[in-house]
Design a protein around this motif. Structure first.
Motif, PDB file in Angstrom:
ATOM      1  N   LYS A   1       0.831  -1.207   0.000  1.00 33.34           N
ATOM      2  CA  LYS A   1       0.000   0.000   0.000  1.00 33.34           C
ATOM      3  C   LYS A   1       0.866   1.259   0.000  1.00 33.34           C
ATOM      4  CE  LYS A   1      -3.866  -2.246   2.412  1.00 33.34           C
ATOM      5  NZ  LYS A   1      -4.655  -2.282   3.663  1.00 33.34           N
ATOM      6  N   THR A   2       1.984   1.216   0.712  1.00 35.19           N
ATOM      7  CA  THR A   2       2.905   2.351   0.728  1.00 35.19           C
ATOM      8  C   THR A   2       3.522   2.551  -0.650  1.00 35.19           C
ATOM      9  OG1 THR A   2       3.368   1.960   3.071  1.00 35.19           O
ATOM     10  CG2 THR A   2       4.930   3.335   1.869  1.00 35.19           C
ATOM     11  N   ALA A   3       3.934   1.460  -1.285  1.00 37.46           N
ATOM     12  CA  ALA A   3       4.517   1.548  -2.624  1.00 37.46           C
ATOM     13  C   ALA A   3       3.512   2.103  -3.639  1.00 37.46           C
ATOM     14  CB  ALA A   3       5.014   0.169  -3.068  1.00 37.46           C
ATOM     15  N   LEU A   4       2.222   1.842  -3.403  1.00 39.90           N
ATOM     16  CA  LEU A   4       1.178   2.328  -4.313  1.00 39.90           C
ATOM     17  C   LEU A   4       0.827   3.798  -4.075  1.00 39.90           C
ATOM     18  CD1 LEU A   4      -1.206  -0.763  -4.295  1.00 39.90           C
ATOM     19  CD2 LEU A   4       0.195   0.052  -6.216  1.00 39.90           C
ATOM     20  N   GLY A   5       1.253   4.358  -2.928  1.00 38.31           N
ATOM     21  CA  GLY A   5       0.994   5.776  -2.700  1.00 38.31           C
ATOM     22  C   GLY A   5       0.437   6.149  -1.345  1.00 38.31           C
ATOM     23  N   ALA A   6       0.181   5.178  -0.465  1.00 32.25           N
ATOM     24  CA  ALA A   6      -0.333   5.517   0.871  1.00 32.25           C
ATOM     25  C   ALA A   6       0.758   6.243   1.650  1.00 32.25           C
ATOM     26  CB  ALA A   6      -0.775   4.257   1.612  1.00 32.25           C
ATOM     27  N   ARG A   7       0.350   7.272   2.399  1.00 31.41           N
ATOM     28  CA  ARG A   7       1.308   8.073   3.164  1.00 31.41           C
ATOM     29  C   ARG A   7       1.084   7.973   4.667  1.00 31.41           C
ATOM     30  NH1 ARG A   7       3.892   7.006  -0.216  1.00 31.41           N
ATOM     31  NH2 ARG A   7       4.173   8.095  -2.152  1.00 31.41           N
ATOM     32  N   TYR A   8      -0.061   7.455   5.080  1.00 31.04           N
ATOM     33  CA  TYR A   8      -0.310   7.218   6.501  1.00 31.04           C
ATOM     34  C   TYR A   8      -1.150   5.953   6.648  1.00 31.04           C
ATOM     35  CZ  TYR A   8      -5.023   9.244   6.001  1.00 31.04           C
ATOM     36  OH  TYR A   8      -6.312   9.509   5.621  1.00 31.04           O
ATOM     37  N   ALA A   9      -1.063   5.345   7.828  1.00 32.69           N
ATOM     38  CA  ALA A   9      -1.839   4.135   8.101  1.00 32.69           C
ATOM     39  C   ALA A   9      -2.497   4.264   9.460  1.00 32.69           C
ATOM     40  CB  ALA A   9      -0.947   2.900   8.063  1.00 32.69           C
ATOM     41  N   MET A  10      -3.699   3.737   9.546  1.00 31.10           N
ATOM     42  CA  MET A  10      -4.448   3.709  10.801  1.00 31.10           C
ATOM     43  C   MET A  10      -4.743   2.253  11.127  1.00 31.10           C
ATOM     44  SD  MET A  10      -7.013   6.911  10.137  1.00 31.10           S
ATOM     45  CE  MET A  10      -7.495   7.087  11.835  1.00 31.10           C
ATOM     46  N   THR A  11      -4.598   1.911  12.420  1.00 27.45           N
ATOM     47  CA  THR A  11      -4.841   0.540  12.837  1.00 27.45           C
ATOM     48  C   THR A  11      -6.216   0.394  13.471  1.00 27.45           C
ATOM     49  OG1 THR A  11      -4.069   0.720  15.128  1.00 27.45           O
ATOM     50  CG2 THR A  11      -2.390   0.339  13.418  1.00 27.45           C
ATOM     51  N   GLN A  12      -6.621  -0.857  13.636  1.00 23.11           N
ATOM     52  CA  GLN A  12      -7.759  -1.164  14.494  1.00 23.11           C
ATOM     53  C   GLN A  12      -7.373  -0.721  15.902  1.00 23.11           C
ATOM     54  OE1 GLN A  12     -10.677  -2.144  13.837  1.00 23.11           O
ATOM     55  NE2 GLN A  12     -10.785  -3.871  12.446  1.00 23.11           N
ATOM     56  N   PRO A  13      -8.325  -0.609  16.810  1.00 24.27           N
ATOM     57  CA  PRO A  13      -7.960  -0.269  18.191  1.00 24.27           C
ATOM     58  C   PRO A  13      -6.963  -1.262  18.777  1.00 24.27           C
ATOM     59  CG  PRO A  13     -10.326  -0.103  17.899  1.00 24.27           C
ATOM     60  CD  PRO A  13      -9.772  -0.725  16.640  1.00 24.27           C
ATOM     61  N   LEU A  14      -5.961  -0.717  19.445  1.00 23.96           N
ATOM     62  CA  LEU A  14      -4.959  -1.516  20.142  1.00 23.96           C
ATOM     63  C   LEU A  14      -5.053  -1.174  21.621  1.00 23.96           C
ATOM     64  CD1 LEU A  14      -2.014  -0.990  17.638  1.00 23.96           C
ATOM     65  CD2 LEU A  14      -3.442  -3.022  17.869  1.00 23.96           C
ATOM     66  N   PHE A  15      -5.007  -2.193  22.464  1.00 25.51           N
ATOM     67  CA  PHE A  15      -5.214  -1.992  23.891  1.00 25.51           C
ATOM     68  C   PHE A  15      -4.015  -2.397  24.730  1.00 25.51           C
ATOM     69  CE2 PHE A  15      -9.383  -2.575  21.975  1.00 25.51           C
ATOM     70  CZ  PHE A  15     -10.072  -1.486  22.470  1.00 25.51           C
ATOM     71  N   SER A  16      -2.874  -2.585  24.093  1.00 20.52           N
ATOM     72  CA  SER A  16      -1.691  -3.022  24.814  1.00 20.52           C
ATOM     73  C   SER A  16      -0.500  -2.169  24.424  1.00 20.52           C
ATOM     74  CB  SER A  16      -1.409  -4.491  24.489  1.00 20.52           C
ATOM     75  OG  SER A  16      -0.097  -4.840  24.812  1.00 20.52           O
ATOM     76  N   ALA A  17       0.164  -1.592  25.427  1.00 19.36           N
ATOM     77  CA  ALA A  17       1.355  -0.783  25.167  1.00 19.36           C
ATOM     78  C   ALA A  17       2.433  -1.632  24.502  1.00 19.36           C
ATOM     79  CB  ALA A  17       1.869  -0.177  26.467  1.00 19.36           C
ATOM     80  N   ASP A  18       2.585  -2.868  24.957  1.00 22.04           N
ATOM     81  CA  ASP A  18       3.590  -3.755  24.362  1.00 22.04           C
ATOM     82  C   ASP A  18       3.276  -4.025  22.890  1.00 22.04           C
ATOM     83  OD1 ASP A  18       4.919  -3.917  26.782  1.00 22.04           O
ATOM     84  OD2 ASP A  18       3.977  -5.812  27.360  1.00 22.04           O
ATOM     85  N   GLU A  19       1.998  -4.204  22.593  1.00 21.91           N
ATOM     86  CA  GLU A  19       1.587  -4.454  21.207  1.00 21.91           C
ATOM     87  C   GLU A  19       1.887  -3.238  20.324  1.00 21.91           C
ATOM     88  OE1 GLU A  19      -2.754  -5.137  19.671  1.00 21.91           O
ATOM     89  OE2 GLU A  19      -2.059  -6.984  20.628  1.00 21.91           O
ATOM     90  N   ILE A  20       1.622  -2.059  20.823  1.00 24.03           N
ATOM     91  CA  ILE A  20       1.899  -0.843  20.049  1.00 24.03           C
ATOM     92  C   ILE A  20       3.398  -0.708  19.813  1.00 24.03           C
ATOM     93  CG2 ILE A  20       1.808   1.678  20.054  1.00 24.03           C
ATOM     94  CD1 ILE A  20      -0.861   1.409  21.623  1.00 24.03           C
ATOM     95  N   GLU A  21       4.201  -0.920  20.850  1.00 25.47           N
ATOM     96  CA  GLU A  21       5.657  -0.817  20.711  1.00 25.47           C
ATOM     97  C   GLU A  21       6.182  -1.858  19.719  1.00 25.47           C
ATOM     98  OE1 GLU A  21       7.523  -0.884  24.570  1.00 25.47           O
ATOM     99  OE2 GLU A  21       6.154   0.660  25.308  1.00 25.47           O
ATOM    100  N   GLN A  22       5.673  -3.076  19.809  1.00 25.94           N
ATOM    101  CA  GLN A  22       6.090  -4.138  18.899  1.00 25.94           C
ATOM    102  C   GLN A  22       5.734  -3.770  17.463  1.00 25.94           C
ATOM    103  OE1 GLN A  22       4.331  -7.945  19.842  1.00 25.94           O
ATOM    104  NE2 GLN A  22       5.323  -8.976  18.149  1.00 25.94           N
ATOM    105  N   MET A  23       4.521  -3.259  17.258  1.00 24.50           N
ATOM    106  CA  MET A  23       4.095  -2.872  15.918  1.00 24.50           C
ATOM    107  C   MET A  23       4.995  -1.771  15.365  1.00 24.50           C
ATOM    108  SD  MET A  23       0.676  -0.932  14.617  1.00 24.50           S
ATOM    109  CE  MET A  23       1.149   0.515  15.524  1.00 24.50           C
TER     110      MET A  23
END
Length: 189
Positions: A95-117
């Motif tokens: 998607k980035t290669a096609l032209g996307a400049r930002y991404a939004m995720t589904q709700p995340l409820f874990s600080a560790d998960e956000i850091e890992q992502m």
């Protein structure tokens, strides 16, 4: 909408001065309460991103010049799954290669998960917006976790909310948790 209808809508959006577009495939029409309705999927998210990027370069889907270039800030959805992130990361790279400049995720409820992502997508040249969703009750947390595909509410958070008998207390605890999540993560990147 079919591809021609989407292109027309995006031209309208450009003329109205709308610049931010989150390109998603959408949901199937099969789940609606409208009899006889069918979905049209000429373009999925990648095709819509490609079309918007083309319009930003002053071309329509057929490769013909437009009277003016659009100036869309193109966004993409990103479903991060810590247990198996590779497929979704490859999709985000595309998607980035096609032209996307930002991404939004589904709700995340874990600080560790956000850091890992954030660590695993660091190599991709895209702005990341982790989804933050304040829960409103223990019941809300259980519903999202069990009934909404792509959303995982950690067991510890669900247990924490279930400890309170009153919904108002559950809401207060959930908002405090969300505020802590925001404070901890959004200033790291």
């Amino acid at each position: 909408m079919n591809a021609l209808g989407l292109q027309s809508r995006m031209m309208e959006a450009h003329l109205l001065g709308i610049e931010a577009v989150l390109a998603v495939s959408g949901d199937s029409a099969a789940g609606t309460d409208q009899p006889g309705v069918s979905g049209v999927f000429d373009l999925r998210s990648e095709g819509l991103i490609r079309m918007l990027d083309s319009m930003n370069r002053g071309m329509n889907m057929a490769g013909r010049p437009l009277k003016q270039q659009a100036n869309f800030s193109i966004g993409a959805a990103f479903s991060f799954r810590p247990a198996s992130p590779d497929l979704q990361i490859r999709r985000l790279e595309k998607k980035t290669a096609l032209g996307a400049r930002y991404a939004m995720t589904q709700p995340l409820f874990s600080a560790d998960e956000i850091e890992q992502m954030m660590e695993q997508v660091r190599h991709i040249d895209i702005l990341m917006f982790p989804g933050i969703f304040p829960l409103i009750s223990s019941r809300n947390a259980e519903f999202l976790h069990n009934e909404v595909p792509g959303i995982y509410v950690p067991a510890e958070l669900r247990k924490q909310l279930a400890r309170f008998d009153e919904v108002a207390d559950q809401r207060k605890a959930a908002l405090e948790y969300t505020a802590g999540l925001v404070e901890k993560n959004f200033f790291l990147y």
